[in-house]
Enzyme design. Structure first.
Site, PDB file in Angstrom:
ATOM      1  N   CYS A  51       0.815  -1.217   0.000  1.00  0.00           N
ATOM      2  CA  CYS A  51       0.000   0.000   0.000  1.00  0.00           C
ATOM      3  C   CYS A  51       0.846   1.264   0.000  1.00  0.00           C
ATOM      4  O   CYS A  51       0.304   2.360  -0.067  1.00  0.00           O
ATOM      5  CB  CYS A  51      -0.954   0.005   1.195  1.00  0.00           C
ATOM      6  SG  CYS A  51      -0.108  -0.191   2.747  1.00  0.00           S
ATOM      7  N   CYS A 120      -2.596  -3.058   8.866  1.00  0.00           N
ATOM      8  CA  CYS A 120      -1.952  -1.786   9.201  1.00  0.00           C
ATOM      9  C   CYS A 120      -1.136  -1.899  10.480  1.00  0.00           C
ATOM     10  O   CYS A 120      -0.071  -1.279  10.598  1.00  0.00           O
ATOM     11  CB  CYS A 120      -2.976  -0.673   9.356  1.00  0.00           C
ATOM     12  SG  CYS A 120      -4.058  -0.458   7.938  1.00  0.00           S
TER      13      CYS A 120
HETATM   14 FE1  FES Z   1      -1.402   0.495   4.316  1.00  0.00          FE
HETATM   15 FE2  FES Z   1      -3.016   0.846   6.336  1.00  0.00          FE
HETATM   16  S1  FES Z   1      -3.563   0.681   4.256  1.00  0.00           S
HETATM   17  S2  FES Z   1      -0.913   0.399   6.434  1.00  0.00           S
END
Ligand code: FES
Length: 138
Positions: A51, A120
């Protein structure tokens, strides 16, 4: 489809429900910042390639315990809230105790986190373990 029809359709996307604790730690994160080089005993920078989020974590020890901890996050609300809670859980702990903090501990302390945001908390736990290792390497 007209705009009026579109407004009447129920929302079908994912629902992100954040607990009050998550909102509190996201909007008022604890221990944000960095430590001066002279007071830093451990440091780590980890990222989630999936991400693009990144977390930097600093530790300062006194008497074998984490006296100061600070973080900077380039990340989503989940990453910021979990990193903030992680620092609260780690403060005052010995290195061995800090290493035993799990992402489940962080999520539980926040009263839960949406399923698709669970990863996360891994960022903070990974950073803490790496920072503890860097303390030991000194
Ligand atoms: Fe990447 Fe939360 S979406 S750490």
């Amino acid at each position: 489809m007209s705009a009026a029809e579109d407004e009447e359709r129920p929302y079908e996307g994912p629902i992100l429900y954040y607990t009050d604790q998550v909102v509190d730690h996201f909007t008022n994160p604890r221990n944000v910042g960095s430590l001066e080089p002279g007071e830093t005993d451990g440091y780590a920078c980890v990222g989630d390639p999936g991400c693009g989020d990144e977390l930097k974590l600093w530790l300062s020890l006194r008497g074998g315990r984490i006296a100061k901890i600070a973080f900077k996050s380039f990340g989503c609300p989940g990453a910021i809230a979990t990193s903030s809670m992680l620092t609260v859980l780690a403060e005052g702990k010995s290195l061995a105790e800090a290493e035993r903090i799990t992402d489940d501990d962080v999520v539980e302390a926040l009263g839960g986190i949406p399923e698709n945001k669970k990863h996360c908390s891994l960022l903070g736990v990974r950073a803490l373990k790496a920072a503890v290792e860097s303390c030991r390497a000194r």
